[in-house]
Structures are given as structure tokens and as C-alpha cells.
Write an enzyme that holds these catalytic residues in place. Structure first.
Site, mmCIF file in Angstrom:
data_model
loop_
_atom_site.group_PDB
_atom_site.id
_atom_site.type_symbol
_atom_site.label_atom_id
_atom_site.label_comp_id
_atom_site.label_asym_id
_atom_site.label_seq_id
_atom_site.Cartn_x
_atom_site.Cartn_y
_atom_site.Cartn_z
ATOM 1 N N LYS A 53 37.738 47.552 35.594
ATOM 2 C CA LYS A 53 38.964 48.244 35.170
ATOM 3 C C LYS A 53 38.801 48.815 33.759
ATOM 4 C CE LYS A 53 41.647 45.521 38.354
ATOM 5 N NZ LYS A 53 42.361 44.284 38.651
ATOM 6 N N GLN A 97 45.477 39.486 35.734
ATOM 7 C CA GLN A 97 44.501 39.328 36.810
ATOM 8 C C GLN A 97 44.780 38.034 37.578
ATOM 9 O OE1 GLN A 97 42.044 41.750 37.544
ATOM 10 N NE2 GLN A 97 41.834 40.512 39.377
ATOM 11 N N ASP A 120 50.821 47.196 38.550
ATOM 12 C CA ASP A 120 50.303 46.603 39.788
ATOM 13 C C ASP A 120 51.342 46.715 40.914
ATOM 14 O OD1 ASP A 120 47.769 45.660 40.130
ATOM 15 O OD2 ASP A 120 48.119 43.722 39.173
#
Ligand code: NAP
Length: 288
Positions: A53, A97, A120
Site C-alpha cells: 500500500k 490493517q 476501507d
């Protein structure tokens, strides 16, 4: 029939070019999209994803901030860190994460992220907006799948979409996004009886179970679009999906490979959502 391969890498490159050019335009207005990625503990797979990322952000000119916290970080310390990021004007997207260590309540952590920075698309407010057909941050993997189907010029309206898997991050949202596009959606899961009888009716089949070779030719209708989301390791340690690719590609109309299918789309849509957030949060600065 031999299926056309849907090349996720190529589609991702196209979308990333568009993002990069918009990031450049924003920079001319002194706006730099910023993504904070919070990594807790030493999970190797999580480390690899976070590295990918960061690299993708750097390539596109998006500012990325990595926050590494030890496995022992308390729930409250993590909440405080996220609240700090919520009020940091240089940050437009926050990603924690997953998975998190067991002593941390994942749901509460996701709910701490400001819905305006939830790139997200996991916050219940954004899920609710998606369910009610509103524009919002859609979860990255499902959104990437929608973009792939758009790319091959297939309109899902009226199609029968069968989703194998009902997780909160892939199965449920991808079905919802197809429903929003007027498809007829059926969900299958581990308790589904006679999986093949259902999947073989699909015009678009989404395999997201995480079971190697679960989907064989008998599960697929002639000419169907087959999207393989899974990332499994086979007995030789090689990456593979849920679909028996060699067999199914002789029956499907379109098929995604693993690797090189859905995978590259997920990070791309994260970058897309970060850019979208920067435009929404800092839009008032444009030409001000
Ligand atoms: P998950 O949370 O483990 O969910 C798997 C789903 O598959 C569950 O709903 C489960 O049913 C269902 N399932 C399991 N075995 C089945 C069977 N034999 N028949 C029918 N359904 C079955 O996994 P996930 O997070 O959704 O991820 C799914 C796969 O996608 C994994 O391989 C993951 O690595 C991959 N993935 C890829 C990306 C990407 O960027 N390409 C992103 C995210 C995930 P129950 O609900 O009944 O247990």
C-alpha cells in the site's frame, strides 16, 4: 468455448493512471491526498500488505503515513491514535490493517475511524449508505470487482449474480453492490446445499470462499463471467483461487486468474477512495 481472461493488472494500471493525473491536479491546488495505515504487531502477511500500500501511494504521489504499534498496544491507546488521525488535516484516509490482536475489539476500532476517512468502507455508517444505495466509500475488493465487470462492458442489470461467501469484507458487500446495479443476487455459504445446482445458474459467479478448487466446470454455466476473489496457497505453496482455472476457462465466457485478477484491484480502489476523500474533505480549497 475458451474464456477471455480478465486482466486485473491491466485494468488496475488504467485506473491508477487516472488517479495519478487527478492527484497531480490536486497538488496544483496545494492538496496532497494522505493515507494513514495503522499496523499493529508482527503479522508477516499484514506487513507485506502495508508495504504494498505504501509503495502504491508513493507511485501515485499520495502521501502515506505508516503507524506501527506493538502487539501489546492497549485498546485505548489504539483508539487515541485513531482519534488523532481523525483530526489530522493531512490525512484523508485511515486504514487499520486487520486482523488485530485478540485483546482488541475490532468492531469498536472500525467504529472509531471517522466515516469521512473510512477509505476501507467498513464503518457501519458507510455500510448503511451502501445498503441504501447512497454514494459512499465502498469496500475496496468488492468495488474492484464491480470495476472489472464494468471494464469488460457487461451490465449486470437483470443478470443472476451468485456469490459464494458471505463475509463482511467481500461476500456480503459485493452482492449488495451488484444488487444496487439491478442484478438478481443469490448468496451461498458453507451451509448451502447442492452448491453446483445454484452456481451453475449464475450469469456472473463470484467465488470468495477461500477453498482451493471449490469451483469446477460443473459449477459453471456456459459463457458465464467467473470472478475468483480467493487467495489460497496450494500444496506447493503457490497462490491459487477457489476456481479450477484450467477446467473452468474452457466453459466460462470470462474468467479472472489468480494471481493477476482481483488482487491488483483491491489496492487500486483504496487509492481511489483516498483521492475521493481528499476531494470531499478539501474540496472547498479548490480554486478558493
Ligand atoms: P472468510 O471470512 O473466511 O469467508 C469465507 C466465506 O466462504 C464464508 O462465508 C464461508 O461460509 C464461505 N465458505 C467456506 N467454505 C465454503 C464452501 N465449501 N462452500 C460454500 N461456501 C463456503 O473469507 P473472506 O475474508 O471473505 O475472503 C475470501 C477469500 O478471498 C480468501 O481466500 C481471501 O484470501 C480472499 N481475499 C482476497 C482479496 C483480494 O484482494 N483478492 C481480498 C480479501 C479477501 P460461512 O459463512 O458459512 O462460514
Amino acid at each position: 468455448m475458451t474464456a477471455t481472461i480478465i486482466n486485473g493488472k491491466e485494468i488496475a494500471v488504467e485506473i491508477r493512471k487516472q488517479i495519478q493525473s487527478e492527484v497531480r491536479e490536486l497538488k496544483e491546488q496545494n492538496i496532497v491526498p494522505g493515507l494513514a495505515v495503522v499496523l499493529v504487531g508482527e503479522n508477516q502477511a499484514s506487513r507485506t500488505y502495508v508495504g504494498m500500500k505504501e509503495k502504491a501511494c508513493a507511485e501515485l504521489g499520495i502521501y502515506s503515513l505508516k503507524i506501527e504499534l506493538p502487539e501489546t498496544v492497549s485498546h485505548n491507546e489504539l483508539v487515541s491514535k485513531i482519534k488523532e488521525l481523525n483530526s489530522d488535516p493531512a490525512i484523508h484516509g485511515i486504514l487499520v490493517q486487520l486482523p488485530l490482536p485478540k485483546h482488541i475489539n475490532e468492531i469498536e476500532i472500525i467504529e472509531t475511524i471517522s466515516p469521512e476517512k473510512d477509505v476501507d468502507g467498513f464503518h457501519p455508517i458507510n455500510i448503511g449508505k451502501m445498503m441504501t444505495g447512497q454514494d459512499t466509500f465502498y469496500p475496496c475488493t468488492p468495488y474492484g470487482i464491480i470495476k472489472m465487470v464494468e471494464y469488460i462492458n457487461i451490465d449486470p442489470a437483470g443478470s443472476h449474480v451468485v456469490v459464494v461467501g458471505r463475509s463482511n469484507i467481500v461476500g456480503k458487500p459485493v452482492g449488495q453492490l451488484f444488487l444496487n446495479k439491478n442484478a438478481t443476487v443469490t448468496y451461498c455459504h458453507s451451509k448451502t446445499k447442492d452448491l453446483a445446482a445454484i452456481t451453475s445458474q449464475a450469469d456472473i459467479l463470484i467465488a470468495a470462499a477461500g477453498r482451493e478448487n471449490l469451483i469446477t466446470a460443473e459449477h459453471v454455466k456456459d459463457g458465464a463471467v467467473v470472478i475468483d476473489v480467493a487467495m489460497n496457497r496450494n500444496s506447493q505453496g503457490k497462490l491459487c483461487g477457489d476456481v479450477d482455472f484450467a477446467e473452468v476457462k474452457e466453459k466460462a465466457g470470462y474468467i479472472t486468474p489468480v494471481p493477476g485478477g482481483v488482487g491488483p484491484m483491491t489496492i487500486t480502489m483504496l487509492l481511489f477512495n483516498t483521492l475521493k476523500s481528499a476531494k470531499l474533505l478539501d474540496g472547498n480549497k479548490i480554486n478558493a
